[in-house]
Scaffold this active site. Structure first.
Site, PDB file in Angstrom:
ATOM      1  N   CYS A 157      -3.205  -5.986  20.475  1.00  8.64           N
ATOM      2  CA  CYS A 157      -2.005  -5.223  20.102  1.00  8.64           C
ATOM      3  C   CYS A 157      -2.422  -3.795  19.762  1.00  8.64           C
ATOM      4  CB  CYS A 157      -1.352  -5.881  18.887  1.00  8.64           C
ATOM      5  SG  CYS A 157      -0.164  -4.830  18.059  1.00  8.64           S
TER       6      CYS A 157
ATOM      7  N   CYS B 268       2.713  -8.146  14.373  1.00 13.67           N
ATOM      8  CA  CYS B 268       4.032  -7.509  14.570  1.00 13.67           C
ATOM      9  C   CYS B 268       5.150  -8.544  14.549  1.00 13.67           C
ATOM     10  CB  CYS B 268       4.108  -6.799  15.919  1.00 13.67           C
ATOM     11  SG  CYS B 268       3.008  -5.402  16.116  1.00 13.67           S
TER      12      CYS B 268
ATOM     13  N   CYS C 185       2.253 -10.982  19.337  1.00 15.31           N
ATOM     14  CA  CYS C 185       1.374 -10.447  18.274  1.00 15.31           C
ATOM     15  C   CYS C 185       1.909 -10.965  16.952  1.00 15.31           C
ATOM     16  CB  CYS C 185       1.372  -8.922  18.269  1.00 15.31           C
ATOM     17  SG  CYS C 185       0.564  -8.272  16.780  1.00 15.31           S
TER      18      CYS C 185
ATOM     19  N   LYS D 235      -3.783  -1.999   5.872  1.00 18.82           N
ATOM     20  CA  LYS D 235      -4.671  -2.936   5.183  1.00 18.82           C
ATOM     21  C   LYS D 235      -5.620  -3.591   6.170  1.00 18.82           C
ATOM     22  CE  LYS D 235      -3.492  -3.239   0.855  1.00 18.82           C
ATOM     23  NZ  LYS D 235      -4.358  -3.281  -0.286  1.00 18.82           N
TER      24      LYS D 235
ATOM     25  N   LYS E  18      -3.388   5.510  11.580  1.00 17.29           N
ATOM     26  CA  LYS E  18      -2.352   4.912  10.745  1.00 17.29           C
ATOM     27  C   LYS E  18      -3.028   4.113   9.638  1.00 17.29           C
ATOM     28  CE  LYS E  18       1.535   1.784  10.642  1.00 17.29           C
ATOM     29  NZ  LYS E  18       1.655   0.356  10.700  1.00 17.29           N
TER      30      LYS E  18
ATOM     31  N   HIS F 177       0.856  -1.187   0.000  1.00 14.73           N
ATOM     32  CA  HIS F 177       0.000   0.000   0.000  1.00 14.73           C
ATOM     33  C   HIS F 177       0.894   1.240   0.000  1.00 14.73           C
ATOM     34  CE1 HIS F 177       0.840   0.489   4.247  1.00 14.73           C
ATOM     35  NE2 HIS F 177       0.219  -0.637   4.584  1.00 14.73           N
TER      36      HIS F 177
ATOM     37  N   HIS G  38       4.036   1.533   2.371  1.00  7.56           N
ATOM     38  CA  HIS G  38       5.273   0.862   1.943  1.00  7.56           C
ATOM     39  C   HIS G  38       5.958   1.686   0.850  1.00  7.56           C
ATOM     40  CE1 HIS G  38       2.492  -2.586   3.077  1.00  7.56           C
ATOM     41  NE2 HIS G  38       3.424  -2.605   4.018  1.00  7.56           N
TER      42      HIS G  38
ATOM     43  N   HIS H 211      -2.060  -3.367  15.792  1.00  8.24           N
ATOM     44  CA  HIS H 211      -2.946  -4.129  14.892  1.00  8.24           C
ATOM     45  C   HIS H 211      -4.391  -4.235  15.370  1.00  8.24           C
ATOM     46  CE1 HIS H 211       1.017  -5.376  13.382  1.00  8.24           C
ATOM     47  NE2 HIS H 211       0.383  -5.472  12.243  1.00  8.24           N
TER      48      HIS H 211
HETATM   49  O1  ME8 Z   1       7.563  -4.507   9.520  1.00  5.40           O
HETATM   50  N1  ME8 Z   1       2.790   4.948   7.018  1.00  5.40           N
HETATM   51  O2  ME8 Z   1       7.218  -5.201   7.347  1.00  5.40           O
HETATM   52  P1  ME8 Z   1       5.868  -4.480   6.959  1.00  5.40           P
HETATM   53  C1  ME8 Z   1       4.093   4.974   6.713  1.00  5.40           C
HETATM   54  N2  ME8 Z   1       8.907  -7.143   7.601  1.00  5.40           N
HETATM   55  N3  ME8 Z   1       4.828   3.879   6.473  1.00  5.40           N
HETATM   56  C2  ME8 Z   1       4.206   2.706   6.527  1.00  5.40           C
HETATM   57  C3  ME8 Z   1       2.835   2.589   6.841  1.00  5.40           C
HETATM   58  C4  ME8 Z   1       2.117   3.796   7.085  1.00  5.40           C
HETATM   59  N4  ME8 Z   1       0.820   3.809   7.363  1.00  5.40           N
HETATM   60  N5  ME8 Z   1       2.500   1.292   6.840  1.00  5.40           N
HETATM   61  C5  ME8 Z   1       3.631   0.606   6.518  1.00  5.40           C
HETATM   62  C6  ME8 Z   1       7.832  -5.216   8.556  1.00  5.40           C
HETATM   63  N6  ME8 Z   1       4.662   1.458   6.326  1.00  5.40           N
HETATM   64  C7  ME8 Z   1       9.027  -6.133   8.588  1.00  5.40           C
HETATM   65  C8  ME8 Z   1      10.288  -5.318   8.380  1.00  5.40           C
HETATM   66  S1  ME8 Z   1      12.940  -5.060   8.159  1.00  5.40           S
HETATM   67  C9  ME8 Z   1      14.254  -5.973   8.552  1.00  5.40           C
HETATM   68  C10 ME8 Z   1      11.564  -6.100   8.448  1.00  5.40           C
HETATM   69  C11 ME8 Z   1       6.037   1.099   5.938  1.00  5.40           C
HETATM   70  O3  ME8 Z   1       5.457  -5.084   5.658  1.00  5.40           O
HETATM   71  C12 ME8 Z   1       7.058   1.566   6.970  1.00  5.40           C
HETATM   72  O4  ME8 Z   1       8.326   1.584   6.370  1.00  5.40           O
HETATM   73  O5  ME8 Z   1       4.905  -4.515   8.079  1.00  5.40           O
HETATM   74  C13 ME8 Z   1       6.985   0.436   7.980  1.00  5.40           C
HETATM   75  O6  ME8 Z   1       8.097   0.398   8.836  1.00  5.40           O
HETATM   76  C14 ME8 Z   1       6.956  -0.750   7.041  1.00  5.40           C
HETATM   77  O7  ME8 Z   1       6.129  -0.306   5.935  1.00  5.40           O
HETATM   78  C15 ME8 Z   1       6.398  -2.015   7.661  1.00  5.40           C
HETATM   79  O8  ME8 Z   1       6.301  -2.983   6.667  1.00  5.40           O
END
Ligand code: ME8
Length: 520
Positions: free
Chosen positions: A155, A133, A130, A308, A305, A21, A24, A158
């Protein structure tokens, strides 16, 4: 400005339980702009992104969809995550998947090393986990559930119930690094940014650091613990290591030496993993800690925030299909102070697109090029005597070039773009004041007309170079129309203001066509 030093920037590797989304994509475009900027400054640049494919969350999603986790990950990577790179025009140098051999083998090497040096032991843990997370939560991190979840602990991120787990696991002696971590934050105040993130991390570590459970034995979707195959490595321990396995850790020392350490861009939701656990892991292995960890804010939709799971997720293509990738990149990086939360709304996007991109920059470019075509048969005229107004434009070009680069070094991306936009505004004001259309009517003012158009064309050239890391497509089109040599992204960004237009221009279609209705 640059001595050709090394610059390695990363995004989080994203979970493949779902499609991307705009949250990311936000981290991705921020990292991309930094990478492009550094490349254009002559730095030895590397931009890494990728996907996080192990753990219970992916396993459960795959199972619910009746496929193996590997099949699920392959499908999501090919159909959703790799296409994102094109949707928002990313220039990443590598894309790592945690199910790749180059990653798994070296995660095992890292773990074995920590085991052999006494940083890993067996223990038992009971706590609330969680799955969203992929993290054990402290009771203070939980909220009381409401509605369907009344009576359960949920959580805070979430809003889903946590699960009480009791496991016999391998533990990493993270608590041994509390003092070293605090010394790191003290000695290198820029290590965790922004300041609010640094404060949060410091108070977290000061309040006491526990050891970390780093294996799971109740499922097997993960990297096997090398000395005990009945356990898989905890997904975060595995995932964090992508930043080093992707650049040669354990297999190519020269490459590792060349790239590491990195600037990590992450959302503030995963700051502790990057600013506490990750440097502790590296300290234990005797490796350098990251260059810096920047925790950016959240994109908010309706004040919450965007996510999805809360059904507020917006796919990047919903924006790019109407506004294009340049507008996507520009909007999020300009409108939101990098490091703070920012609210997304279609109205704001549409308003900024119209006033800043279409009317501000696009219209400036079209008008200037059209005037060179009309009054000078497309030949960029030479400048005659300069007035104060012309000199002021040259000065703004010079200042913008220098100031934007300094802002980029501070990771203040919004500020860098804002600084460059002062030149857009100044050039628009200059054209209005100098009235080249009036000068063109008076043959005696021919030299003045040529000087004004020369100044405006040079200003556009400077803008094309300075904005090329952000507006990747529009600046390439503009550069071609200005008759610039080669590709705009090959022009040194720290010398942007030095470009002198010569030769001929070619007609330019609107860089940002007007979009009459909101895309909502
Ligand atoms: O946490 N606003 O992956 P993830 C801004 N796999 N950025 C956002 C956001 C939002 N509403 N939602 C998501 C993970 N992000 C782990 C990471 S790293 C070694 C492992 C972005 O798919 C932001 O960069 O849940 C957040 O930290 C990341 O997506 C979380 O992606």
């Amino acid at each position: 400005m640059s001595d050709g030093s090394s610059f390695f920037v990363t995004t989080p590797i994203f979970y493949v339980n779902d499609v991307p989304h705009i949250g990311h994509a936000y981290t991705e475009v921020a990292a991309d702009v930094l990478a492009r900027w550094h490349r254009q400054r002559g730095d030895d640049t590397w931009f890494l992104t990728g996907t996080d494919e192990h753990g219970q969350k992916i396993l459960r999603t795959a199972t619910a969809n009746g496929v193996t986790p590997q099949e699920w990950a392959d499908k999501l990577v090919e159909e959703a995550w790799k296409p994102l790179l094109e949707t928002i025009d990313l220039s990443n140098d590598d894309f790592i998947r945690t199910t790749e051999k180059r990653h798994e083998e070296n995660v095992q090497k890292f773990l074995q090393h920590l085991y052999d040096t006494g940083y890993i032991y067996t223990g038992e843990y009971e706590g609330f986990y969680c799955v969203g997370c992929e993290e054990y939560k402290q009771p203070g991190d939980l909220l009381d559930g409401e509605g369907d979840y009344a009576g359960q602990k949920v959580c805070a991120i979430h809003s889903k119930p946590v699960e009480l787990l009791h496991e016999k696991n391998y533990f990493f002696k993270m608590s041994a690094f509390a003092e070293q971590l605090l010394a790191l934050y003290e000695e290198r105040p820029d290590f965790v940014q922004p300041e609010s993130a640094r404060n949060e991390v410091m108070s977290f570590v000061r309040s006491g650091l526990d050891d970390l459970s780093i294996s799971r034995s109740s499922f097997d979707w993960g990297v096997k613990v090398p000395w005990d195959e009945s356990h898989v490595v905890y997904v975060w321990f595995d995932a964090l290591l992508n930043y080093v396995t992707a650049v040669g850790y354990g297999q190519d020392d020269a490459e590792f030496e060349r790239r590491w350490p990195a600037t990590h861009l992450v959302g503030k939701d995963i700051l502790r993993f990057h600013a506490v656990i990750w440097p502790a892991m590296l300290m234990a292995a005797g490796l350098q800690v990251p260059h810096r960890v920047f925790g950016h804010g959240w994109l908010l939709v309706g004040g919450e925030k965007m996510s999805k799971s809360k059904l507020t997720g917006i796919a990047p293509t919903q924006i790019t299909d109407t506004f294009g990738s340049d507008a996507f990149r520009y909007y999020f990086l300009r409108a939101i102070h990098f490091g703070q939360d920012g609210s997304f709304s279609w109205e704001d996007l549409h308003a900024r697109y119209t006033s800043e991109l279409a009317n501000g920059f696009g219209n400036l470019a079209s008008r200037v090029i059209a005037m060179v075509n009309r009054y000078c048969d497309g030949v960029i005229p030479a400048a005659g005597d300069m007035t104060d107004a012309d000199a002021a434009i040259r000065a703004i070009e010079r200042t913008a070039t220098a100031t934007a680069s300094i802002a980029i070094d501070r990771l203040a991306i919004h500020e860098a773009i804002g600084t460059v936009w002062e030149l857009v505004d100044a050039l628009n004001g200059y054209i209005t004041e100098q009235e080249p259309w009036a000068l063109a009517k008076d043959p005696e003012k021919r030299e003045r007309l040529e000087t004004v158009l020369n100044t405006a064309v040079r200003g556009l050239g400077t803008l094309a170079v300075l904005l090329s890391p952000v507006l990747t497509k529009a600046t390439a089109t503009l550069w071609t129309a200005l008759g610039g040599d080669g590709a705009v992204q090959d022009v040194r960004i720290d010398q942007a203001w030095e470009w002198t237009g010569s030769g001929t221009v070619t007609p330019l279609e609107a860089l940002f066509p007007r979009i009459e209705t909101s895309a909502e």
